[in-house]
Design a protein around this motif. Sequence first.
Motif, PDB file in Angstrom:
ATOM      1  N   THR A  13     -34.049  37.516  -5.516  1.00 44.44           N
ATOM      2  CA  THR A  13     -34.254  36.080  -5.730  1.00 44.44           C
ATOM      3  C   THR A  13     -33.250  35.514  -6.724  1.00 44.44           C
ATOM      4  OG1 THR A  13     -36.616  36.319  -5.248  1.00 44.44           O
ATOM      5  CG2 THR A  13     -35.914  34.318  -6.405  1.00 44.44           C
ATOM      6  N   LYS A  14     -33.086  36.176  -7.875  1.00 38.91           N
ATOM      7  CA  LYS A  14     -32.156  35.686  -8.886  1.00 38.91           C
ATOM      8  C   LYS A  14     -30.705  35.779  -8.417  1.00 38.91           C
ATOM      9  CE  LYS A  14     -34.967  36.399 -13.021  1.00 38.91           C
ATOM     10  NZ  LYS A  14     -35.046  37.033 -14.363  1.00 38.91           N
ATOM     11  N   ALA A  15     -30.433  36.792  -7.599  1.00 37.80           N
ATOM     12  CA  ALA A  15     -29.075  36.903  -7.057  1.00 37.80           C
ATOM     13  C   ALA A  15     -28.772  35.724  -6.148  1.00 37.80           C
ATOM     14  CB  ALA A  15     -28.916  38.217  -6.298  1.00 37.80           C
ATOM     15  N   GLN A  16     -29.743  35.284  -5.358  1.00 35.96           N
ATOM     16  CA  GLN A  16     -29.561  34.110  -4.508  1.00 35.96           C
ATOM     17  C   GLN A  16     -29.404  32.852  -5.347  1.00 35.96           C
ATOM     18  OE1 GLN A  16     -28.785  35.842  -1.586  1.00 35.96           O
ATOM     19  NE2 GLN A  16     -29.706  34.051  -0.622  1.00 35.96           N
ATOM     20  N   GLN A  17     -30.183  32.757  -6.419  1.00 36.96           N
ATOM     21  CA  GLN A  17     -30.107  31.579  -7.286  1.00 36.96           C
ATOM     22  C   GLN A  17     -28.797  31.518  -8.068  1.00 36.96           C
ATOM     23  OE1 GLN A  17     -33.629  32.039  -9.659  1.00 36.96           O
ATOM     24  NE2 GLN A  17     -34.992  31.148  -8.103  1.00 36.96           N
ATOM     25  N   ALA A  18     -28.134  32.657  -8.247  1.00 39.63           N
ATOM     26  CA  ALA A  18     -26.859  32.678  -8.976  1.00 39.63           C
ATOM     27  C   ALA A  18     -25.744  32.009  -8.183  1.00 39.63           C
ATOM     28  CB  ALA A  18     -26.461  34.113  -9.293  1.00 39.63           C
ATOM     29  N   LYS A  19     -25.916  31.893  -6.844  1.00 37.92           N
ATOM     30  CA  LYS A  19     -24.962  31.202  -5.967  1.00 37.92           C
ATOM     31  C   LYS A  19     -23.537  31.744  -6.102  1.00 37.92           C
ATOM     32  CE  LYS A  19     -27.645  26.907  -6.130  1.00 37.92           C
ATOM     33  NZ  LYS A  19     -27.627  25.460  -6.458  1.00 37.92           N
ATOM     34  N   VAL A  20     -23.437  33.056  -6.084  1.00 30.39           N
ATOM     35  CA  VAL A  20     -22.131  33.705  -6.225  1.00 30.39           C
ATOM     36  C   VAL A  20     -21.496  33.869  -4.849  1.00 30.39           C
ATOM     37  CG1 VAL A  20     -20.944  35.833  -6.883  1.00 30.39           C
ATOM     38  CG2 VAL A  20     -22.736  34.888  -8.351  1.00 30.39           C
ATOM     39  N   ASN A  21     -20.300  33.307  -4.688  1.00 34.23           N
ATOM     40  CA  ASN A  21     -19.511  33.435  -3.455  1.00 34.23           C
ATOM     41  C   ASN A  21     -18.082  33.793  -3.833  1.00 34.23           C
ATOM     42  OD1 ASN A  21     -21.537  32.258  -1.398  1.00 34.23           O
ATOM     43  ND2 ASN A  21     -21.413  30.652  -2.944  1.00 34.23           N
ATOM     44  N   VAL A  22     -17.466  34.648  -3.050  1.00 33.16           N
ATOM     45  CA  VAL A  22     -16.107  35.104  -3.332  1.00 33.16           C
ATOM     46  C   VAL A  22     -15.184  34.648  -2.200  1.00 33.16           C
ATOM     47  CG1 VAL A  22     -14.606  37.087  -3.774  1.00 33.16           C
ATOM     48  CG2 VAL A  22     -16.996  37.123  -4.540  1.00 33.16           C
ATOM     49  N   THR A  23     -14.060  34.030  -2.576  1.00 29.97           N
ATOM     50  CA  THR A  23     -13.001  33.684  -1.617  1.00 29.97           C
ATOM     51  C   THR A  23     -11.713  34.297  -2.134  1.00 29.97           C
ATOM     52  OG1 THR A  23     -14.073  31.581  -1.082  1.00 29.97           O
ATOM     53  CG2 THR A  23     -11.773  31.838  -0.437  1.00 29.97           C
ATOM     54  N   ARG A  24     -11.113  35.189  -1.342  1.00 34.31           N
ATOM     55  CA  ARG A  24      -9.916  35.897  -1.812  1.00 34.31           C
ATOM     56  C   ARG A  24      -8.770  35.707  -0.837  1.00 34.31           C
ATOM     57  NH1 ARG A  24      -7.673  41.026  -1.141  1.00 34.31           N
ATOM     58  NH2 ARG A  24      -9.444  41.794   0.070  1.00 34.31           N
ATOM     59  N   TYR A  25      -7.594  35.467  -1.390  1.00 39.99           N
ATOM     60  CA  TYR A  25      -6.359  35.454  -0.605  1.00 39.99           C
ATOM     61  C   TYR A  25      -5.365  36.358  -1.333  1.00 39.99           C
ATOM     62  CZ  TYR A  25      -2.514  33.968   2.329  1.00 39.99           C
ATOM     63  OH  TYR A  25      -1.478  33.958   3.229  1.00 39.99           O
ATOM     64  N   ALA A  26      -5.134  37.551  -0.773  1.00 36.98           N
ATOM     65  CA  ALA A  26      -4.295  38.560  -1.414  1.00 36.98           C
ATOM     66  C   ALA A  26      -4.871  38.888  -2.793  1.00 36.98           C
ATOM     67  CB  ALA A  26      -2.843  38.085  -1.481  1.00 36.98           C
TER      68      ALA A  26
END
Length: 562
Positions: A266-279
């Motif tokens: 639940t807390k992991a979802q609430q942290a709203k962590v998203n990763v976008t990587r280019y190289a």
Amino acid sequence: MKELNGTIESAFSGEPTDWMSIDWHRVHRNVRGMQLRIAKATKEGNWRRVKALQRMLTRSRSAKMLAVRRVTENQGKRTAGVDRVLWSTPEQRWKALSGLRRRGYKPLPLRRVFIPKSNGKERPLGIPTMRDRAMQALYLLALEPVAEGTGDPNSFGFRQGRSTHDAMAQNFICLAKQHSPEWVLEADITGCFDHIDHDWLLANVPMDKGVLRKWLKAGVLYRGQYEPTEAGTPQGGIISPTLANVALNGLERELKAHLKASLGYTKAQQAKVNVTRYADDFVITGASSEVLMDVVRPWVEGFLATRGLELSAEKTRVVHMSSGFDFLGWNFRKYSGKLLIRPSEKSIRSLYRKVKEVLDGNKSSTQEQLIMVLNPILRGWANYHHPVVAKRIFTSVDAMIFKALQRWAKRRHPNKGRRWCKDRYFHTIGQRNWVFATNRAEDASGAALLELYRLASTPIVRHVKVRAEYTPFDPAYEAYGEKRRQDRLARSKAHRSQWVTLFLSQNGKCALCQAPITDTGWHDHHIVPRVAGGSDLLSNRVLLHPECHVQVHSQGLTVPKP
């Protein structure tokens, strides 16, 4: 006599006897089939089978032909390594096939060159020899299906069918909504290519360890002095970007798994962590600065440390979306809760600086020559930024360039007045005044004008992000990938409508070998040559790969109209 008999047997068996007789359709089909088998074994987790199939592919003659073709068609085909050898003739390319063997292979040191960076520093490049480049291209054919199958969903750099525009679109998806995360960790890795740990690569990259070790330890030759390489994979090598991607794979998946394990689902979802990587550039979103600073950043630093890497202290920071951040030449910022993506100030300054350099270097050139140099620069920059909120910036940059052109014209004629310079260099076209244009050299009558490309004329077309699960080595996504590739090339060549028509009519494939036409380019081939009375109508033209075009003319082949 033995060689003659071998040539006769090859001719009867359908095997090519020289470079010009290669059936490229068959070559592509053989390599593609093996890559699909490697990708399937990777998906099933059958690593023993992956290794066996990779060995078969790197020993196949079709893969060697494709590897030699790649290094003799790309932009580096005229750049030699330390041995100063180039494969510029069909005979040299055919002979090179026999040298692509694992047994007894020993790569030569890299030739060190430096290219300037935008911040005034220099970026070191290592240029391998043609043979070493071909060997890297050969083993990359076997490594790429595995790297694609194990890559992070939102990793976009140096991967087939993915681009910077996909990374931009992913950031928009993560940040544009009303309840999207408001904090971003903007990260950059210090000298990623130069500091990757060799031991980690040898232990974790799924390819032939012996060959990989030889590449990593080949060393560098600079100004006659040999320097050993203790870490890193050289920028300039064909396989280097994929090795860097393999090293950073897991950043997204493992981070999310760590958050679920340490914070709970639940807390992991609430942290709203998203990763976008280019190289080696990436951004990580978060619900608060505390999550990014106290939980995410320490984990990322530990993840990188095992690979011999570390975050750049000067380029890594946590920012609020009201302040915004720059990523891949764009500025992402929220204004009163609305996300706007615009060309960054750095990108605008870089373009204007490049235009000024062209103007300063062409003080005595004709107006036509100047326009021919500037148009590709302006069109390329505008096409890069066409999916974002750029219309006003395009107009503003057009005004800046217009003033610079006025100064260029006035400097050429210091004794002439403003009106004379206007009549000489600027024209009225439709409702537009002061258009920097000139009569074409082949049409001095004035019926056709060659005008400077106007940034504001670029249509804003939103980019549709690639599916996260897409891989070019999965047959289920074959039609999807083909459709995206055709759409992309059709947009990028929209100003050349005839080529677009030919490309679409051929379903994006070479008319001779039926392999996809990629960024290596193509040739516009006349089925009935113009010297023999052939017309310029589309019915008499097809698109061919550069190598296929040479083959058609050298052997007098006839290409059927698709």
